[in-house]
Motif scaffolding. Sequence first.
Motif, PDB file in Angstrom:
ATOM      1  N   MET A 213       0.831  -1.217   0.000  1.00 42.56           N
ATOM      2  CA  MET A 213       0.000   0.000   0.000  1.00 42.56           C
ATOM      3  C   MET A 213       0.866   1.267   0.000  1.00 42.56           C
ATOM      4  SD  MET A 213       0.180   1.561   3.258  1.00 42.56           S
ATOM      5  CE  MET A 213      -1.144   2.691   2.992  1.00 42.56           C
ATOM      6  N   THR A 214       2.175   1.110   0.239  1.00 42.98           N
ATOM      7  CA  THR A 214       3.095   2.264   0.203  1.00 42.98           C
ATOM      8  C   THR A 214       3.679   2.484  -1.196  1.00 42.98           C
ATOM      9  OG1 THR A 214       5.082   0.950   0.683  1.00 42.98           O
ATOM     10  CG2 THR A 214       3.828   1.742   2.585  1.00 42.98           C
ATOM     11  N   PHE A 215       3.452   1.543  -2.125  1.00 39.68           N
ATOM     12  CA  PHE A 215       4.076   1.658  -3.443  1.00 39.68           C
ATOM     13  C   PHE A 215       3.438   2.811  -4.222  1.00 39.68           C
ATOM     14  CE2 PHE A 215       5.115  -3.218  -3.715  1.00 39.68           C
ATOM     15  CZ  PHE A 215       5.924  -3.090  -2.587  1.00 39.68           C
ATOM     16  N   LYS A 216       4.240   3.430  -5.073  1.00 42.02           N
ATOM     17  CA  LYS A 216       3.784   4.588  -5.865  1.00 42.02           C
ATOM     18  C   LYS A 216       2.501   4.314  -6.640  1.00 42.02           C
ATOM     19  CE  LYS A 216       7.614   7.504  -7.365  1.00 42.02           C
ATOM     20  NZ  LYS A 216       8.670   6.657  -6.801  1.00 42.02           N
ATOM     21  N   ASN A 217       2.444   3.118  -7.256  1.00 38.47           N
ATOM     22  CA  ASN A 217       1.309   2.820  -8.142  1.00 38.47           C
ATOM     23  C   ASN A 217       0.103   2.259  -7.386  1.00 38.47           C
ATOM     24  OD1 ASN A 217       2.289   0.356  -7.375  1.00 38.47           O
ATOM     25  ND2 ASN A 217       2.438  -0.511  -9.430  1.00 38.47           N
ATOM     26  N   ASP A 223      -6.995   4.226  -1.603  1.00 45.65           N
ATOM     27  CA  ASP A 223      -8.407   4.630  -1.664  1.00 45.65           C
ATOM     28  C   ASP A 223      -9.283   3.627  -0.901  1.00 45.65           C
ATOM     29  OD1 ASP A 223      -7.569   6.717  -3.264  1.00 45.65           O
ATOM     30  OD2 ASP A 223      -8.215   5.787  -5.153  1.00 45.65           O
ATOM     31  N   ALA A 224      -8.959   2.344  -1.031  1.00 48.79           N
ATOM     32  CA  ALA A 224      -9.703   1.300  -0.312  1.00 48.79           C
ATOM     33  C   ALA A 224      -9.508   1.452   1.198  1.00 48.79           C
ATOM     34  CB  ALA A 224      -9.247  -0.082  -0.767  1.00 48.79           C
ATOM     35  N   LEU A 225      -8.267   1.669   1.600  1.00 51.96           N
ATOM     36  CA  LEU A 225      -7.966   1.852   3.023  1.00 51.96           C
ATOM     37  C   LEU A 225      -8.713   3.061   3.587  1.00 51.96           C
ATOM     38  CD1 LEU A 225      -6.389   1.342   5.652  1.00 51.96           C
ATOM     39  CD2 LEU A 225      -4.460   2.591   4.647  1.00 51.96           C
ATOM     40  N   VAL A 259       6.541   0.699   9.747  1.00 50.37           N
ATOM     41  CA  VAL A 259       6.634   1.515   8.521  1.00 50.37           C
ATOM     42  C   VAL A 259       5.264   1.556   7.835  1.00 50.37           C
ATOM     43  CG1 VAL A 259       7.776   1.758   6.274  1.00 50.37           C
ATOM     44  CG2 VAL A 259       9.069   0.867   8.229  1.00 50.37           C
ATOM     45  N   THR A 260       4.632   0.395   7.724  1.00 52.50           N
ATOM     46  CA  THR A 260       3.322   0.306   7.068  1.00 52.50           C
ATOM     47  C   THR A 260       2.239   0.945   7.926  1.00 52.50           C
ATOM     48  OG1 THR A 260       4.051  -1.708   5.953  1.00 52.50           O
ATOM     49  CG2 THR A 260       1.690  -1.294   5.966  1.00 52.50           C
ATOM     50  N   VAL A 261       2.288   0.713   9.245  1.00 53.57           N
ATOM     51  CA  VAL A 261       1.291   1.326  10.142  1.00 53.57           C
ATOM     52  C   VAL A 261       1.303   2.851   9.991  1.00 53.57           C
ATOM     53  CG1 VAL A 261       0.693   1.768  12.574  1.00 53.57           C
ATOM     54  CG2 VAL A 261       1.235  -0.557  11.817  1.00 53.57           C
ATOM     55  N   ARG A 262       2.492   3.438   9.940  1.00 52.41           N
ATOM     56  CA  ARG A 262       2.586   4.906   9.818  1.00 52.41           C
ATOM     57  C   ARG A 262       2.060   5.394   8.470  1.00 52.41           C
ATOM     58  NH1 ARG A 262       7.715   3.910  13.182  1.00 52.41           N
ATOM     59  NH2 ARG A 262       6.781   4.323  15.210  1.00 52.41           N
ATOM     60  N   ALA A 263       2.344   4.645   7.412  1.00 51.11           N
ATOM     61  CA  ALA A 263       1.820   5.010   6.092  1.00 51.11           C
ATOM     62  C   ALA A 263       0.293   4.901   6.082  1.00 51.11           C
ATOM     63  CB  ALA A 263       2.425   4.103   5.022  1.00 51.11           C
ATOM     64  N   GLU A 272      -1.048   7.690  14.759  1.00 46.32           N
ATOM     65  CA  GLU A 272      -0.621   6.281  14.649  1.00 46.32           C
ATOM     66  C   GLU A 272      -1.049   5.455  15.858  1.00 46.32           C
ATOM     67  OE1 GLU A 272       3.821   5.463  16.032  1.00 46.32           O
ATOM     68  OE2 GLU A 272       3.804   6.956  14.438  1.00 46.32           O
ATOM     69  N   ASP A 273      -1.138   6.080  17.048  1.00 51.61           N
ATOM     70  CA  ASP A 273      -1.577   5.338  18.239  1.00 51.61           C
ATOM     71  C   ASP A 273      -3.036   4.901  18.118  1.00 51.61           C
ATOM     72  OD1 ASP A 273       0.916   6.072  19.061  1.00 51.61           O
ATOM     73  OD2 ASP A 273       0.290   7.126  20.885  1.00 51.61           O
ATOM     74  N   VAL A 274      -3.863   5.763  17.537  1.00 48.77           N
ATOM     75  CA  VAL A 274      -5.280   5.442  17.332  1.00 48.77           C
ATOM     76  C   VAL A 274      -5.402   4.241  16.400  1.00 48.77           C
ATOM     77  CG1 VAL A 274      -7.450   6.286  16.314  1.00 48.77           C
ATOM     78  CG2 VAL A 274      -6.054   7.804  17.753  1.00 48.77           C
ATOM     79  N   LEU A 275      -4.652   4.291  15.300  1.00 51.95           N
ATOM     80  CA  LEU A 275      -4.693   3.186  14.336  1.00 51.95           C
ATOM     81  C   LEU A 275      -4.138   1.906  14.959  1.00 51.95           C
ATOM     82  CD1 LEU A 275      -5.357   2.255  11.449  1.00 51.95           C
ATOM     83  CD2 LEU A 275      -3.012   2.817  10.826  1.00 51.95           C
TER      84      LEU A 275
END
Length: 289
Positions: A213-217, A223-225, A259-263, A272-275
């Motif tokens: 989900m962090t990739f450019k493309n 949008d789904a997230l 890394v992914t959680v922050r993105a 980020e704590d909420v997520l």
Amino acid sequence: MPSNAEAPPPPTPLRVPVADSHTHLDMQSGTVEEALAKAASVGVTTVVQVGCDVKGSRWAAETAAAHDAVHATVALHPNEAPRIVHGDPDGWSRQGARTAGGSGALDEALSEIDRLAALPQVRGVGETGLDHFRTGPEGKDAQERSFRAHIEMAKRHGKALVIHDRDAHADVLRILKEEGAPERTVFHCYSGDAAMAEICARAGYYMSFAGNMTFKNAQPLRDALAVAPLELVLVETDAPFLTPAPYRGRPNAPYLIPVTVRAMAAVRGVDEDVLATAISANTARAFDY
């Protein structure tokens, strides 16, 4: 995956611990103990170890029995079922060349998965589903039969169903509807768009987001997230695959979850704590631990 690529540096630890909802420790370098210690040091305190074939599912169950921080899932991967039935002359899977075993061999493999699925440390049946990317039309029937058998197993044992869906969204959703999905169903490495996320949300399916989900493309994934209900969102590595940016192409491992959680938090526009708090509760609820 270049095995000689250098492991990325550990990220800043999360303040709220989370679980990696989908990893393959058996495909990563180093010991299980090292992987778990490194993950825990950055706030990833639980991992779900996922089985893809009979041997890997046995290993997942054994590893979960030996480590409190590990929960197991067991299954025949969608690409494994056709290989059992039709053989794998090129030895593309990690088990060398195999001859065709026919449907009897598939039944045998499924009954071993069924036996493992009953174990208490096994919290899910998966990864199962459909993969139209890797399996051609000749393997479709075996794949579908295997998927339906795994759905039935998950329901009978009261376990989560973990879905691998590659280029097969409509067929996966159709079969879940036809069979009746288990109470807890997880789309691993969610790969649909926002419209599909709304369908999953209505059905109460969990959506687990990985480093891609962090990739450019990957705008459709972001949008789904953005529209997925917070109580249905999970995070995973699928390690050693799908290493998040900026480390794409280097080996992935559970310690890179922050890394992914922050993105993801940035996409949702939340702290980020909420997520992390939501992800932690959601994963425990999805896998009933």
